[in-house]
Motif scaffolding. Structure first.
Motif, PDB file in Angstrom:
ATOM      1  N   ASP A  69       0.801  -1.226   0.000  1.00  0.00           N
ATOM      2  CA  ASP A  69       0.000   0.000   0.000  1.00  0.00           C
ATOM      3  C   ASP A  69       0.832   1.273   0.000  1.00  0.00           C
ATOM      4  O   ASP A  69       0.435   2.286  -0.587  1.00  0.00           O
ATOM      5  CB  ASP A  69      -0.929   0.013   1.217  1.00  0.00           C
ATOM      6  CG  ASP A  69      -2.131  -0.902   1.027  1.00  0.00           C
ATOM      7  OD1 ASP A  69      -2.409  -1.281  -0.120  1.00  0.00           O
ATOM      8  OD2 ASP A  69      -2.788  -1.219   2.033  1.00  0.00           O
ATOM      9  N   ARG A 113       7.634  -1.635   3.537  1.00  0.00           N
ATOM     10  CA  ARG A 113       6.447  -1.519   2.678  1.00  0.00           C
ATOM     11  C   ARG A 113       6.628  -0.496   1.572  1.00  0.00           C
ATOM     12  O   ARG A 113       5.655  -0.114   0.923  1.00  0.00           O
ATOM     13  CB  ARG A 113       5.230  -1.196   3.553  1.00  0.00           C
ATOM     14  CG  ARG A 113       4.778  -2.404   4.363  1.00  0.00           C
ATOM     15  CD  ARG A 113       4.007  -2.022   5.608  1.00  0.00           C
ATOM     16  NE  ARG A 113       3.550  -3.207   6.329  1.00  0.00           N
ATOM     17  CZ  ARG A 113       4.327  -3.979   7.077  1.00  0.00           C
ATOM     18  NH1 ARG A 113       5.611  -3.668   7.223  1.00  0.00           N
ATOM     19  NH2 ARG A 113       3.848  -5.042   7.682  1.00  0.00           N
ATOM     20  N   ILE A 229      -4.753   3.312   6.300  1.00  0.00           N
ATOM     21  CA  ILE A 229      -3.682   2.680   5.515  1.00  0.00           C
ATOM     22  C   ILE A 229      -2.348   2.781   6.255  1.00  0.00           C
ATOM     23  O   ILE A 229      -1.621   1.784   6.398  1.00  0.00           O
ATOM     24  CB  ILE A 229      -3.571   3.346   4.129  1.00  0.00           C
ATOM     25  CG1 ILE A 229      -4.839   3.090   3.303  1.00  0.00           C
ATOM     26  CG2 ILE A 229      -2.332   2.844   3.383  1.00  0.00           C
ATOM     27  CD1 ILE A 229      -4.929   3.933   2.039  1.00  0.00           C
ATOM     28  N   GLY A 232      -2.159   0.703   9.497  1.00  0.00           N
ATOM     29  CA  GLY A 232      -1.989  -0.715   9.203  1.00  0.00           C
ATOM     30  C   GLY A 232      -0.544  -1.088   8.961  1.00  0.00           C
ATOM     31  O   GLY A 232      -0.107  -2.198   9.298  1.00  0.00           O
ATOM     32  N   PRO A 250      -5.864  -5.771  12.299  1.00  0.00           N
ATOM     33  CA  PRO A 250      -6.982  -5.871  11.351  1.00  0.00           C
ATOM     34  C   PRO A 250      -6.708  -5.062  10.079  1.00  0.00           C
ATOM     35  O   PRO A 250      -5.783  -4.248  10.019  1.00  0.00           O
ATOM     36  CB  PRO A 250      -8.158  -5.265  12.125  1.00  0.00           C
ATOM     37  CG  PRO A 250      -7.703  -5.135  13.540  1.00  0.00           C
ATOM     38  CD  PRO A 250      -6.218  -5.023  13.512  1.00  0.00           C
ATOM     39  N   ASP A 251      -7.537  -5.289   9.096  1.00  0.00           N
ATOM     40  CA  ASP A 251      -7.513  -4.453   7.887  1.00  0.00           C
ATOM     41  C   ASP A 251      -8.348  -3.209   8.198  1.00  0.00           C
ATOM     42  O   ASP A 251      -9.563  -3.208   8.038  1.00  0.00           O
ATOM     43  CB  ASP A 251      -8.092  -5.222   6.697  1.00  0.00           C
ATOM     44  CG  ASP A 251      -7.966  -4.447   5.390  1.00  0.00           C
ATOM     45  OD1 ASP A 251      -7.803  -3.208   5.447  1.00  0.00           O
ATOM     46  OD2 ASP A 251      -8.054  -5.068   4.320  1.00  0.00           O
ATOM     47  N   GLU A 253      -8.530  -0.330   6.767  1.00  0.00           N
ATOM     48  CA  GLU A 253      -9.166   0.321   5.623  1.00  0.00           C
ATOM     49  C   GLU A 253     -10.462  -0.383   5.243  1.00  0.00           C
ATOM     50  O   GLU A 253     -11.464   0.266   4.908  1.00  0.00           O
ATOM     51  CB  GLU A 253      -8.214   0.356   4.431  1.00  0.00           C
ATOM     52  CG  GLU A 253      -8.772   1.143   3.257  1.00  0.00           C
ATOM     53  CD  GLU A 253      -7.864   1.162   2.048  1.00  0.00           C
ATOM     54  OE1 GLU A 253      -8.168   1.910   1.103  1.00  0.00           O
ATOM     55  OE2 GLU A 253      -6.854   0.427   2.037  1.00  0.00           O
ATOM     56  N   ALA A 254     -10.464  -1.714   5.297  1.00  0.00           N
ATOM     57  CA  ALA A 254     -11.669  -2.468   4.928  1.00  0.00           C
ATOM     58  C   ALA A 254     -12.828  -2.187   5.870  1.00  0.00           C
ATOM     59  O   ALA A 254     -13.997  -2.389   5.507  1.00  0.00           O
ATOM     60  CB  ALA A 254     -11.358  -3.959   4.909  1.00  0.00           C
ATOM     61  N   ALA A 472     -10.415  -0.167  14.425  1.00  0.00           N
ATOM     62  CA  ALA A 472     -11.227  -0.314  13.220  1.00  0.00           C
ATOM     63  C   ALA A 472     -12.604   0.319  13.410  1.00  0.00           C
ATOM     64  O   ALA A 472     -13.073   1.092  12.557  1.00  0.00           O
ATOM     65  CB  ALA A 472     -11.360  -1.793  12.860  1.00  0.00           C
TER      66      ALA A 472
END
Length: 495
Positions: A69, A113, A229, A232, A250-251, A253-254, A472
């Motif tokens: 990302d 990343r 983002i 994460g 966790p994700d 962004e999702a 989240a």
């Protein structure tokens, strides 16, 4: 100079992956913006050569179809984070010349990343301040101005350089640290998003310590999606940090859906403090209405020990700072004072610390040493720790009663002028943390979201406090606020 530096992280990610823009082009846009923004004093050290090498490496990964990302995304790093080969001064003269031979765990994760390091960002000395006026590099100047007034304003602190750089589009995102509000307060004052995660979510290894039981790293970005983002990438267990939580990341962004149906949002009555500006009260009320319109149930709650949070914090934080800063003695690294031939090591310690530490740091070290001293430990430090436990229990009771998140103001005012607050009375400056310190004392996640402007055109923020480890869910509430408020104001370029 191109406008690529104005992109969000999410926009840049899409553009880089689709080959519409290149990593080198994006990085050069940020470097040009930094050069043009010298009057803001947001960066304490710019590293163009490193940034260009990082952009080239990121482009190789992008061309190979291996693009995390953050691959190719230029970031600014608060001067509290150790980056191998770059100065790490914590905005203090006592660390002048220190270049760490190691990398903080958080920044190591970012480089893995594919993120690009633009340099180090200015801050309050050792993260002690709420206006970025205690820096050895001089104050950061906010990119915002009051309507019709050229007086320089604070970007907030201690992550003032991070806030100013993101708000002025000098970088796409930045790291910050939050000990009592040092991410959320400057984010609110500059119209950006700032997230303080749950204590233990991000590693503290390689970050210069202020107060070890309160410090937590977090992202500062242009949007809530960008914060999700970046968080994460920053978060994760680190065996080198004994306070790092071994929990899955966790994700984030999702989780951003913005549907508040079934959510119960608490509004603490104790946060309606005397002297709160009408604009802050109105914004808070409007924020609650926006969440109600999005489907949430708004519930008045009580956090009865809130009034004790600020005094407890200003006992605990200086006490831990006094202990942590004892290592800066002029012997192993950093500034060493000159002494006369007849003087000894004690005089060298004393003079090195007196010369190396600024006024605010000296004040807090002395307070900390006092409250930890024999005869005063029980009266101050131990009592403050007991109060901290009660404050945490207030939040636990609220969440146990079915509250999903808590909505409060982020700051008691909009940005104030440099030199306007705390001159001769530091308590006036400390009051800027009144809405934020409870979150650190309880170890909870908190986020500041820009939601409006005051009559002078300056941004105002709202704070969302989440359940432990529920960044989240907290970010989803922040996302709903962001969508509903439609905040799009940007500072008018004067620099």
């Amino acid at each position: 100079m191109s406008d690529l530096a104005r992109l969000t992280i999410a926009e840049a990610r899409e553009g880089l992956r689709s080959r519409r823009i290149g990593a080198a082009e994006l990085t050069e846009s940020c470097l040009d913006a930094i050069t043009a923004a010298t009057p803001l004093n947001a960066f304490s050290h710019v590293s163009p050569d490193r940034a260009r090498v990082g952009a080239a490496a990121a482009q190789t990964r992008l061309d190979a179809g291996e693009a995390p990302d953050l691959c190719g995304v230029p970031l600014g790093i608060k001067d509290l984070f150790c980056v191998e080969g770059l100065p790490a001064q914590a905005a203090s003269n006592i660390l002048e010349g220190f270049v760490p031979p190691y990398e903080s765990s958080v920044t190591a994760r970012l480089w893995e990343r594919g993120a690009v390091c633009l340099g180090k960002l200015n801050m309050d000395e050792f993260a002690m301040g709420s206006s970025n006026e205690s820096s050895a590099f001089g104050p950061v100047v906010s990119p915002w101005r009051r309507a019709g007034d050229a007086a320089p304003l604070t970007p907030g602190g201690s992550s003032g350089g991070s806030a100013a750089a993101v708000a002025a589009d000098l970088c796409l995102g930045a790291t910050g640290t939050d000990t009592g509000g040092s991410i959320r307060q400057p984010a609110a004052l500059t119209g950006i998003v700032g997230v303080k995660p749950t204590y233990g979510r991000c590693s503290r290894w390689g970050i210069v310590a202020f107060a070890s039981s309160l410090d937590q790293a977090g992202p500062m970005t242009k949007t809530v999606r960008d914060a999700a983002i970046l968080l994460g990438a920053m978060a994760g267990h680190d065996p080198k940090d004994s306070t790092s939580a071994n929990r899955p990341v966790p994700d984030f962004e999702a989780a951003l859906v913005g549907d508040m149906r079934g959510k119960r949002i608490g509004v603490p009555k104790e946060y309606r403090i005397d002297g709160m500006p009408a604009e802050i009260e109105a914004l808070w009320q409007r924020g609650a209405e926006m969440l109600r319109d999005a489907g949430a149930e708004i519930v008045e709650i009580s956090l009865p020990r809130t009034k004790y949070a600020l005094p407890a914090y200003y006992v605990i934080a200086p006490a831990e700072a006094s202990s942590n800063l004892a290592r800066y003695d002029g012997v192993r690294y950093g500034h060493r004072a000159r002494i006369e031939a007849q003087e000894g090591v004690t005089e060298m310690y004393e003079r090195s610390r007196a010369e190396g530490f600024g006024k605010e740091v000296r004040r807090r070290v002395m307070i900390g040493a006092y409250v930890l001293s024999a005869g005063f430990y029980d009266a101050y430090y131990l009592r403050a720790q007991k109060t901290r436990t009660l404050i945490r229990q207030d939040f636990e009771a609220a969440f146990s009663a079915g509250i999903d998140a808590i909505l409060t103001p982020a700051t008691p005012s909009a940005a104030f002028g440099l030199g306007e607050v705390g001159d001769g009375d530091p308590v006036q400056m400390y009051l800027n943390d009144v809405f934020t310190v409870t979150v650190n004392l309880a170890g909870l996640p908190g986020a500041s979201v820009p939601a409006g402007v005051d009559k002078a055109g300056l941004p105002l923020g709202l704070q969302v406090i989440g359940r432990p480890w529920d960044e989240a869910g907290m970010l989803d509430v922040a996302y709903a606020l962001e969508k509903a408020s439609g905040f799009a104001a940007k500072p008018r370029k004067w620099w």
